[in-house]
Design an enzyme around this catalytic site. Structure first.
Site, PDB file in Angstrom:
ATOM      1  N   GLY A 232       0.755  -1.294   0.022  1.00 28.02           N
ATOM      2  CA  GLY A 232      -0.212  -0.070   0.081  1.00 28.02           C
ATOM      3  C   GLY A 232       0.766   1.129  -0.049  1.00 28.02           C
ATOM      4  O   GLY A 232       1.049   1.973  -1.113  1.00 28.02           O
TER       5      GLY A 232
ATOM      6  N   ALA B  92      -2.699  -0.558  13.818  1.00 27.44           N
ATOM      7  CA  ALA B  92      -2.701  -1.370  14.993  1.00 27.44           C
ATOM      8  C   ALA B  92      -3.439  -0.888  16.052  1.00 27.44           C
ATOM      9  O   ALA B  92      -4.223  -1.585  16.805  1.00 27.44           O
ATOM     10  CB  ALA B  92      -1.293  -1.647  15.431  1.00 27.44           C
TER      11      ALA B  92
ATOM     12  N   ASN C 274       3.356  -7.622  18.127  1.00 27.37           N
ATOM     13  CA  ASN C 274       4.025  -8.671  17.640  1.00 27.37           C
ATOM     14  C   ASN C 274       5.417  -8.149  17.239  1.00 27.37           C
ATOM     15  O   ASN C 274       5.687  -7.908  15.952  1.00 27.37           O
ATOM     16  CB  ASN C 274       3.430  -9.100  16.318  1.00 27.37           C
ATOM     17  CG  ASN C 274       3.852 -10.517  15.916  1.00 27.37           C
ATOM     18  OD1 ASN C 274       4.990 -10.755  16.216  1.00 27.37           O
ATOM     19  ND2 ASN C 274       3.315 -10.960  15.129  1.00 27.37           N
TER      20      ASN C 274
ATOM     21  N   THR D 122       6.679  -9.315  13.445  1.00 25.02           N
ATOM     22  CA  THR D 122       6.327  -8.307  12.077  1.00 25.02           C
ATOM     23  C   THR D 122       6.556  -7.110  12.329  1.00 25.02           C
ATOM     24  O   THR D 122       7.158  -6.385  11.297  1.00 25.02           O
ATOM     25  CB  THR D 122       4.815  -8.688  12.050  1.00 25.02           C
ATOM     26  OG1 THR D 122       4.171  -8.359  13.250  1.00 25.02           O
ATOM     27  CG2 THR D 122       4.385 -10.132  11.400  1.00 25.02           C
TER      28      THR D 122
ATOM     29  N   GLU E  85       4.953   3.739   9.492  1.00 27.62           N
ATOM     30  CA  GLU E  85       5.664   4.714   8.685  1.00 27.62           C
ATOM     31  C   GLU E  85       7.046   5.033   9.253  1.00 27.62           C
ATOM     32  O   GLU E  85       8.026   5.349   8.691  1.00 27.62           O
ATOM     33  CB  GLU E  85       5.023   5.753   8.555  1.00 27.62           C
ATOM     34  CG  GLU E  85       3.528   5.510   8.661  1.00 27.62           C
ATOM     35  CD  GLU E  85       2.536   5.986   7.517  1.00 27.62           C
ATOM     36  OE1 GLU E  85       3.088   6.660   6.857  1.00 27.62           O
ATOM     37  OE2 GLU E  85       1.286   5.709   7.701  1.00 27.62           O
TER      38      GLU E  85
HETATM   39 MO1  MOS Z   1       0.281   5.522   4.707  1.00 27.66          MO
HETATM   40  S1  MOS Z   1       1.297   6.809   3.669  1.00 27.66           S
HETATM   41  O1  MOS Z   1      -0.828   6.662   5.234  1.00 27.66           O
HETATM   42  O2  MOS Z   1      -0.671   4.470   3.746  1.00 27.66           O
END
Ligand code: MOS
Length: 750
Positions: free
Chosen positions: A233, A504, A643, A646, A717
């Site tokens: 994404g 999350a 987790n 991940t 992010e």
């Molecule tokens: Mo993130 S850049 O808000 O999908």
């Protein structure tokens, strides 16, 4: 059985969908089989600005297998204009004859096969009225506007800067970058009477449903959007895009399913992207390193109709203690498609500027950059004096510095060498706001101890379904294997978009809340029953653990027995959460496809941010200036890590992208035509294995009792943020050359 509540959160868990993903069983939206589909191929504009005067479709229509061709002349008025990432006006396509940007959709060819559609698309002849476009900053016709939006400001930064004994006054810039998740941008639409099903990988299942319904002027309840998996994404599949409504319309006209897979080059021009940015940063400091003035002004490229910006000064103004701060954002309208968000949208470009400037200040002061950050560390934000919910920036810097071996660094540029290689060590701070949205869930629990969690959740590669399963298992006293997560469809309870690192926090907190309702109903019934080991007990003392209701002193009652008291079969609970600080309408809006995200920098109670630090080594060849990056160490503190297995992958992925983003990645724009040049994977550079050495990630423990009930800050992010500055700082250390314009390529070091 031992009391094991709280035993799963924070323990490494293998992805619940790992096996089906790596074996190819997981069905991505473009894999969904539909009966007798027609295939669509996009025709995109060959100019960046002007009008479509007309089209010659004769040759295209004569191509064997062609069924229909949509263009602005035959679809006019049937689809409402798309809205941008901010819900406001954006660049349109086929809504009229207007061409706003290079590669805009101007026609959609439909045929019996993909190949026939493609062949016919190549034969569409478009006749344009060409106007002279403005490509980017400084292009003739570029229209710069100050964007006023509650810009952080305190004290008198201009006066403080003027009188500061030590000053940095520099300009920085970051390039255009385009979204290239592995999965291409695809849409399949199927009508069944008045009911529309859209198979499309998305970060916003309810948002997609809402926007398609709005564009087609139909009730959202008649639209089903399906996105069980999303092959990357990063922000590209968050906003509504210009293709979906046209494919829905095409399927309606043909009375048969239509499949579209946009090509890689078309992905560059038909989705949002990270706009190029410019920054002017002024830092004033005392001789012992205390910041006295911070001025950060940003400029961002936007399309003509949209004023969408990422506005990162909302974050950069809060990183360091400083009594005098002024910030400003400018939006520069040019003839490009509307920009949007890409991983770490506000902080990735803006922290490049701030963290480069901080490193420059450290050199000006002859001070270690970690010590400079320590001197200016703060537990309250400098603008309003409000406390951070928690903040472990220095712990991250210290942990990463120790593992990296920073104490062995000699600070003078060019002072560390090995043979022909100049060695540079650089560091930078990282931050990202901790965001949360309202969310809903349905949980059902069987007497045999199996639970199903239903929510319109998104798995964009982060391990989101596993995270939800871990929390449900933990709170219901089950194992992760006992949980089935049913996500990815708009007839399930809505959750916010998977964006802005809210996922999350939003999904896990609502799951925990619903599990608490399960627990409290079982506990209440047990306390009131005559046949229970807990007759007359305080229900608050009972917990679910090891497939049982468990009380003080190890007393227990099997789950089946406790459950039978409240239901004859499966117990189903519907949970909704509305984080304090969001308007009461945020839940109702969520169902309509409009999520409201409570952002960490906008909260009225605390400043909610995760922090981190990157350390990186570059080796630059003395003569060729070839740049190598043998190792990086990054540390993050982001509250509760559900987790770590991940989480580590997520943060490592961010660090690697940060590296590629700083050294390789940029979309080249032909200035006279405002067209994108390198719209393919041969010319658009991303890092490969040889570019990435060892990447080490440290998860710094942090308990945050204020950010949200589970203490989750989000990690989607932050991994990318600051790596660009760490690299630029390392390059300066190696060479003495300060690169303030990304990407840092060999030619800039010659
Ligand atoms: Mo993130 S850049 O808000 O999908």
């Amino acid at each position: 059985m031992a009391d094991d509540a709280g035993r799963l959160i924070g323990k490494p868990a293998v992805r619940v969908d790992g096996k089906i993903k790596v074996t190819g069983v997981a069905r991505y939206p473009s894999d969904e089989p539909v009966l007798h589909p027609a295939y669509a191929y996009l025709v995109t504009s060959a100019i960046a600005k002007g009008r479509v005067r007309g089209m010659n479709l004769d040759a295209a229509r004569a191509t064997p297998g062609v069924l229909d061709i949509l263009n602005h002349q035959n679809v006019n008025g049937q689809v409402q204009p798309l809205l941008g990432p901010d819900g406001k006006a954006t660049t349109t396509s086929m809504d009229g004859d207007r061409v706003w940007s290079d590669g805009q959709i101007v026609a959609v060819v439909l045929a019996e096969t993909y190949e026939a559609a493609r062949e016919a698309a190549y034969k569409v002849v478009v006749d344009y009225d060409v106007e002279k476009p403005s490509a980017t900053f400084d292009s003739p016709g570029a229209d710069a506007q100050r964007k006023v939006e509650n810009d952080p400001k305190v004290g008198d930064a201009a006066a403080a800067f003027a009188s500061a004994p030590v000053k940095i006054d520099e300009r920085y810039s970051t390039p255009t970058q385009h979204h290239n998740p592995m999965e291409l941008f695809a849409t399949t639409c199927v009508w069944d009477g008045a009911k529309l099903t859209v198979y499309e990988a998305t970060q916003n299942i309810y948002g997609l449903r809402g926007s398609v319904a709005r564009q087609l002027s139909i009730d959202p309840s008649t639209v089903l959007t399906v996105s069980h998996y999303c092959g990357g994404g990063f922000g590209s599949k968050g906003p509504a895009n210009p293709r979906t409504a046209w494919i829905a319309l095409a399927a309606k006209r043909l009375r048969r399913p239509v499949k579209l897979v946009a090509t890689r080059p078309q992905g560059f021009t038909t989705t949002t992207y990270r706009a190029e940015t410019r920054h002017h940063v002024q830092l004033g400091a005392t001789r012992d390193g205390k910041l006295t003035a911070l001025v950060h002004e940003g400029w961002e490229v936007a399309s003509r109709p949209s004023s969408y910006t990422v506005s990162g000064t909302q974050c950069t103004a809060l990183v360091y203690a400083c009594p005098n701060v002024t910030t400003a954002i400018n939006v520069v309208h040019v003839d490009r498609s509307t920009a949007g968000y890409m991983r770490g949208p506000p902080t990735t470009p803006y922290m490049f500027a701030l963290e480069s400037a901080i490193d420059e200040l450290a050199y000006a002061l002859n001070m270690d950059p970690i010590e400079l950050r320590r001197i200016n560390d703060t537990q309250v934000d400098p603008i309003l004096g409000m406390a951070f919910s928690s903040r472990s920036l220095m712990k991250c810097l210290d942990a990463a510095a120790a593992r990296f071996g920073w104490s062995r660094r000699t600070p003078a540029p060019g002072s560390m060498r090995e043979g022909d290689w100049l060695i540079g060590w650089g560091c930078a701070a990282s931050t990202y706001p901790s965001n949360i949205g309202s969310a809903t869930v349905r949980i059902s629990l069987t007497p045999t101890g199996k639970a199903t969690v239903q929510m319109a959740a998104h798995e964009i590669g982060t391990g989101a379904y596993t995270t939800v399963a871990v929390v449900a298992a933990d709170r219901l006293g089950l194992q992760v294997d006992d949980i089935t997560v049913q996500p990815g469809e708009s007839d399930l309870p809505p959750v916010p978009r998977a964006g802005g690192s809210n996922n999350a926090a939003s999904t896990c907190n609502v799951v925990a809340k619903a599990c608490e309702e399960v627990r409290s109903r079982l506990a209440m019934a047990a306390a009131q029953a005559n046949d229970s080991a807990f007759s007359g007990a305080d229900p608050a003392t009972l917990r679910l653990a090891g497939r049982a209701l468990v009380g003080p002193g190890g007393r227990r009652e099997p789950l089946a027995k406790a459950l039978a008291r409240v239901t004859g079969g499966t117990l189903e609970v519907h949970g909704e959460s509305l984080p304090e600080g969001l308007p009461p309408t945020a839940l109702a809006d969520l169902y309509k496809g409009t999520d409201a995200i409570l952002r960490g920098e906008q909260r009225k109670d605390v400043r909610a941010f995760a922090f981190g630090a990157h350390f990186v080594e570059v080796r630059i060849h003395r003569q060729t200036r070839e740049i190598r990056t043998p190792r990086a160490v990054s540390a993050f503190a982001a509250g509760t890590i559900i987790n770590p297995f991940t989480a580590r992958s997520q943060l490592m992925g961010g660090a690697i992208w940060g590296l590629g983003s700083a050294l390789h990645e940029a979309t080249e724009i032909d200035l006279p035509t405002a067209r994108l040049v390198n719209t393919n994977f041969a010319d658009y550079m991303v890092p490969v294995n040889a570019d990435v050495g060892q990447v080490d990630v440290i998860l710094v423990p942090e308990v945050d009792t204020r950010v949200n009930p589970l203490g989750i800050k989000g990690i989607g992010e932050i991994g990318i943020v600051g790596m660009n500055a760490a690299l630029a700082n390392a390059v300066f250390h190696a060479t003495g050359k300060r690169i303030r314009d990304l990407p840092i390529r060999i030619e800039k070091l010659l």
